[in-house]
Design a protein around this motif. Structure first.
Motif, PDB file in Angstrom:
ATOM      1  N   LEU A 165      27.170  -1.445 -10.228  1.00 32.29           N
ATOM      2  CA  LEU A 165      26.370  -1.311  -9.007  1.00 32.29           C
ATOM      3  C   LEU A 165      25.915  -2.674  -8.489  1.00 32.29           C
ATOM      4  O   LEU A 165      25.865  -2.898  -7.280  1.00 32.29           O
ATOM      5  N   ALA A 224      29.065   2.805  -4.146  1.00 31.52           N
ATOM      6  CA  ALA A 224      28.003   3.181  -5.086  1.00 31.52           C
ATOM      7  C   ALA A 224      28.164   4.615  -5.580  1.00 31.52           C
ATOM      8  O   ALA A 224      27.991   4.895  -6.771  1.00 31.52           O
ATOM      9  N   ALA A 277      21.366   2.832  -7.374  1.00 34.72           N
ATOM     10  CA  ALA A 277      22.296   2.717  -6.243  1.00 34.72           C
ATOM     11  C   ALA A 277      21.545   2.780  -4.923  1.00 34.72           C
ATOM     12  O   ALA A 277      21.794   1.986  -4.009  1.00 34.72           O
ATOM     13  N   ARG A 314      21.746  -0.592  -3.032  1.00 35.84           N
ATOM     14  CA  ARG A 314      22.754  -0.454  -1.968  1.00 35.84           C
ATOM     15  C   ARG A 314      22.309   0.577  -0.946  1.00 35.84           C
ATOM     16  O   ARG A 314      23.078   1.464  -0.566  1.00 35.84           O
TER      17      ARG A 314
END
Length: 161
Positions: free
Chosen positions: A112, A120, A151, A155
């Motif tokens: 990740l 992700a 994640a 992200r």
């Protein structure tokens, strides 16, 4: 008899999944037996990956991905472990978690943070599948919760659409 051409099978996803599974096994062995990195890579590449073991055929793995995950986790462990400690429920420290679960979480956290070429959601799903091969449903759910949380934090842009 059909004259329709058949589409060639794409083995890349299987090879990448096998790399992740083997990486978790290697990380586990390194953690439990203190096997050094060069030895673990040589051992897995010559004796495990793509071989038949006890009647089970081990799928060929993407060796580049395998090496990247194992070496990356080892190289980034001082960064990864505190992130995982913070992500675990009720401050349960990573060092007190069973070794296989620890290896799964470290590998997933590494990907990740470092493998932006892999979505992700794919990373989370892959490591949930790896966890299911070794762990019970509760621990697999924990892998999903921890990696999904990381994640979404690391992200976030991949989850806003």
């Amino acid at each position: 008899m059909s004259t329709t051409p058949t589409k060639p099978v794409n083995h890349k996803p299987i090879r990448k999944s096998a790399a992740r599974l083997n990486a978790v096994q290697a990380l586990y062995q390194m953690d439990v037996a203190a096997t050094p990195l060069p030895e673990i890579l040589a051992q897995f590449e010559s004796h495990w990956i793509g071989r038949e073991i006890e009647g089970d055929e081990i799928a060929p793995a993407d060796l580049t991905l395998f090496r990247d995950i194992v070496g990356g986790v080892l190289r980034e462990q001082r960064t990864i472990d505190p992130v995982l400690d913070a992500a675990l429920v009720n401050g349960w420290p990573l060092k007190r978690i069973e070794a296989v679960l620890r290896a799964v979480l470290r590998a997933g956290a590494y990907e990740l943070a470092s493998r932006m070429d892999v979505p992700a959601r794919v990373v989370v799903a892959e490591y949930v599948n790896v966890a299911a091969a070794f762990l019970d449903r509760e621990e697999t759910g924990m892998v999903n919760a921890v990696l999904d949380g990381l994640a979404r934090e690391k992200r976030a842009d991949e989850f806003t659409s």
